[in-house]
Design an enzyme around this catalytic site. Structure first.
Site, PDB file in Angstrom:
ATOM      1  CG  HIS A 206      -0.123  -0.096   2.909  1.00 51.72           C
ATOM      2  ND1 HIS A 206       0.335  -0.735   3.427  1.00 51.72           N
ATOM      3  CD2 HIS A 206      -0.250   1.637   3.480  1.00 51.72           C
ATOM      4  CE1 HIS A 206       0.911  -0.159   4.192  1.00 51.72           C
ATOM      5  NE2 HIS A 206       0.408   1.511   4.201  1.00 51.72           N
TER       6      HIS A 206
HETATM    7  C1  UD1 Z   1      -2.170   5.212   6.374  1.00 52.87           C
HETATM    8  C2  UD1 Z   1      -0.942   5.386   6.950  1.00 52.87           C
HETATM    9  C3  UD1 Z   1      -0.298   4.125   7.044  1.00 52.87           C
HETATM   10  C4  UD1 Z   1      -0.620   3.157   7.111  1.00 52.87           C
HETATM   11  C5  UD1 Z   1      -1.571   2.625   6.208  1.00 52.87           C
HETATM   12  C6  UD1 Z   1      -2.330   1.898   6.339  1.00 52.87           C
HETATM   13  C7  UD1 Z   1      -0.690   7.415   7.234  1.00 52.87           C
HETATM   14  C8  UD1 Z   1       0.224   9.453   6.455  1.00 52.87           C
HETATM   15  N1  UD1 Z   1       0.072   6.924   6.714  1.00 52.87           N
HETATM   16  O1  UD1 Z   1      -2.062   4.879   4.805  1.00 52.87           O
HETATM   17  O2  UD1 Z   1       1.143   4.935   7.819  1.00 52.87           O
HETATM   18  O3  UD1 Z   1       0.595   1.679   6.952  1.00 52.87           O
HETATM   19  O4  UD1 Z   1      -2.911   3.624   6.382  1.00 52.87           O
HETATM   20  O5  UD1 Z   1      -3.546   0.731   6.330  1.00 52.87           O
HETATM   21  O6  UD1 Z   1      -1.033   8.535   7.565  1.00 52.87           O
HETATM   22  N2  UD1 Z   1      -9.764   4.156   2.706  1.00 52.87           N
HETATM   23  C9  UD1 Z   1     -11.094   3.401   2.759  1.00 52.87           C
HETATM   24  N3  UD1 Z   1     -11.676   3.243   3.991  1.00 52.87           N
HETATM   25  C10 UD1 Z   1     -10.849   3.094   4.886  1.00 52.87           C
HETATM   26  C11 UD1 Z   1      -9.115   4.573   5.179  1.00 52.87           C
HETATM   27  C12 UD1 Z   1      -9.141   4.702   3.960  1.00 52.87           C
HETATM   28  O7  UD1 Z   1     -11.354   3.145   1.815  1.00 52.87           O
HETATM   29  O8  UD1 Z   1     -11.283   3.257   6.179  1.00 52.87           O
HETATM   30  C13 UD1 Z   1      -9.185   4.790   1.699  1.00 52.87           C
HETATM   31  C14 UD1 Z   1      -8.832   6.300   1.615  1.00 52.87           C
HETATM   32  O9  UD1 Z   1      -9.843   6.866   0.576  1.00 52.87           O
HETATM   33  C15 UD1 Z   1      -8.147   6.677   0.797  1.00 52.87           C
HETATM   34  C16 UD1 Z   1      -6.793   5.343   0.661  1.00 52.87           C
HETATM   35  O10 UD1 Z   1      -7.733   4.060   1.123  1.00 52.87           O
HETATM   36  O11 UD1 Z   1      -8.409   6.664  -0.746  1.00 52.87           O
HETATM   37  C17 UD1 Z   1      -6.024   5.487   1.552  1.00 52.87           C
HETATM   38  O12 UD1 Z   1      -5.967   5.784   2.808  1.00 52.87           O
HETATM   39  P1  UD1 Z   1      -4.925   7.290   3.643  1.00 52.87           P
HETATM   40  O13 UD1 Z   1      -5.336   7.053   5.099  1.00 52.87           O
HETATM   41  O14 UD1 Z   1      -5.267   8.191   2.862  1.00 52.87           O
HETATM   42  O15 UD1 Z   1      -4.145   5.974   3.855  1.00 52.87           O
HETATM   43  P2  UD1 Z   1      -3.126   4.799   3.605  1.00 52.87           P
HETATM   44  O16 UD1 Z   1      -2.899   4.709   2.012  1.00 52.87           O
HETATM   45  O17 UD1 Z   1      -4.527   3.394   3.994  1.00 52.87           O
END
Ligand code: UD1
Length: 361
Positions: A206
């Site tokens: 990821h």
């Molecule tokens: C975040 C953390 C990372 C951790 C990772 C684990 C930061 C900077 N990054 O990155 O350190 O390793 O989480 O998962 O805090 N999304 C969903 N459902 C959710 C959460 C997110 O669909 O419950 C989608 C969001 O809409 C987005 C993508 O996943 O498009 C990324 O989520 P985001 O929280 O921005 O960052 P991560 O890449 O998950």
């Protein structure tokens, strides 16, 4: 003594669970409150973990959701400030390195509430990673730095942090792993996916560096397709990764099965019964080391060097040839790497953390 726990994203939940359980075992003079920032918000990334880890429902959910780094961090800060002013905790306990960790540490320290950081001192020395920025700043802001390993202590001392603020407590995520191994055996995930123990490979990815660039992600998928020529590859894909594959028009190669993210127990059963793990996660590097299972990390660096020097982890970066070469070599070797569990990764880190909070209260 009043402790305010902060969780925001998936990798936080397994670190806070043993701390909440440990406080419940202590005298009633310690009270605790769980604040979920809502950075991760859906069933697969959040709710499933509350159930699997027997976490109490959060006392408060700030419901910040996803956004850019500035948006998430700022929304958490705005929502958290009135909470801490109202609750006046003796300790604000933050874990790991996600945006919620830094946001709450910054709010608390400016209002002169004491912050304790669990998993302090880890450094990849790669500031292109948002998590590295979060780690450095959270450690600078924290009053008590609870570290998992000796390298972390050394990093903090090098950055000018006073030795008396550092307490080496071991790895709290391993508390959760050891406490849930038996329960995970009841998961039926292998049967559901039609898998046999040690007859498949597990992948998670990821990190922006691996999944946000079309040619890098295409190269990694191609490598996974070649590995699948040897053994089936199961890939529970993070929402970010699934989104990018759709945007870039990339499909799973033959033999690579993409599924939605799993809950804690199903995922523990899945990876622990596999032959090899390929990942860019931080936590999984440590978990595979704790169980002596071979792990290839698709990154150029790691903030968890003991998983290489003492454990079963190897770095491959994102180069498809290197990934395939290392994976085939790992699949060929008949026996597991000799199991060496780092010091204090013994299932008792939560006890030491709560002892430290009481001693410094
Ligand atoms: C975040 C953390 C990372 C951790 C990772 C684990 C930061 C900077 N990054 O990155 O350190 O390793 O989480 O998962 O805090 N999304 C969903 N459902 C959710 C959460 C997110 O669909 O419950 C989608 C969001 O809409 C987005 C993508 O996943 O498009 C990324 O989520 P985001 O929280 O921005 O960052 P991560 O890449 O998950």
């Amino acid at each position: 003594m009043k402790i305010l726990h902060i969780v925001g994203a998936r990798p936080n939940f397994m670190k806070i669970a043993p701390l909440i359980a440990e406080i419940k075992r202590r005298p009633a003079s310690i009270s605790q409150m769980l604040v979920h920032t809502g950075q991760h918000y859906d069933e697969a990334m959040s709710d499933a973990f509350f159930r699997d880890l027997d976490l109490p429902a959060p006392d408060l959910n700030l419901e910040v959701g996803s956004g850019t780094h500035a948006e998430t961090t700022a929304r958490v800060m705005l929502a958290f400030e009135p909470v801490i002013v109202r609750e006046r905790p003796d300790w604000t306990l933050v874990v790991g390195d996600v945006n919620s960790t830094l946001a709450c540490a910054l709010v608390a320290s400016k209002l002169q509430f004491r912050v304790a950081h669990v998993e302090a001192g880890l450094r990849s020395f790669d500031r292109r990673m948002p998590e590295e920025i979060n780690r450095i700043l959270t450690d600078q802001l924290s009053d008590l730095l609870l570290t998992p390993s000796a390298d972390a202590d050394a990093n903090l001392l090098r950055e000018g942090i006073d030795a008396w603020r550092i307490v080496r407590v071991g790895n709290v995520m391993i508390d959760t792993l050891l406490a849930h191994l038996d329960r995970a055996q009841h998961s039926t995930v292998l049967e559901t996916l039609g898998l046999e123990t040690s007859e498949y490979v597990v992948v998670t990815l990821h990190r922006p560096a691996n999944v946000d660039d079309a040619s890098t992600l295409a190269g990694i998928l191609d490598a996974l397709g070649r590995i699948a020529g040897e053994l089936p590859v199961i890939f529970p894909a993070h929402p970010r990764t699934q989104l990018r594959m759709t945007e870039f028009g990339l499909n799973a190669p033959e033999g690579v099965k993409i599924i939605n993210p799993l809950g804690y127990l199903d995922f523990l059963r899945l990876w622990s019964a596999s032959k090899l793990v390929l990942t860019d996660s931080g936590g999984l590097q440590e978990e595979t080391t704790a169980l002596g299972l071979p792990c290839l990390t698709l990154r150029e660096n790691t903030e968890r060097p003991v998983t290489i020097t003492e454990g079963t982890n190897r770095l491959t970066g994102a180069d498809p040839e290197k990934i395939v070469g290392e994976a085939l070599a790992a699949l060929d070797s008949a026996s597991l790497t000799e199991k060496r569990i780092p010091e204090l990764w013994d299932g008792r880190a939560a006890e030491r953390i709560i002892d430290a909070l009481i001693a410094r209260a």
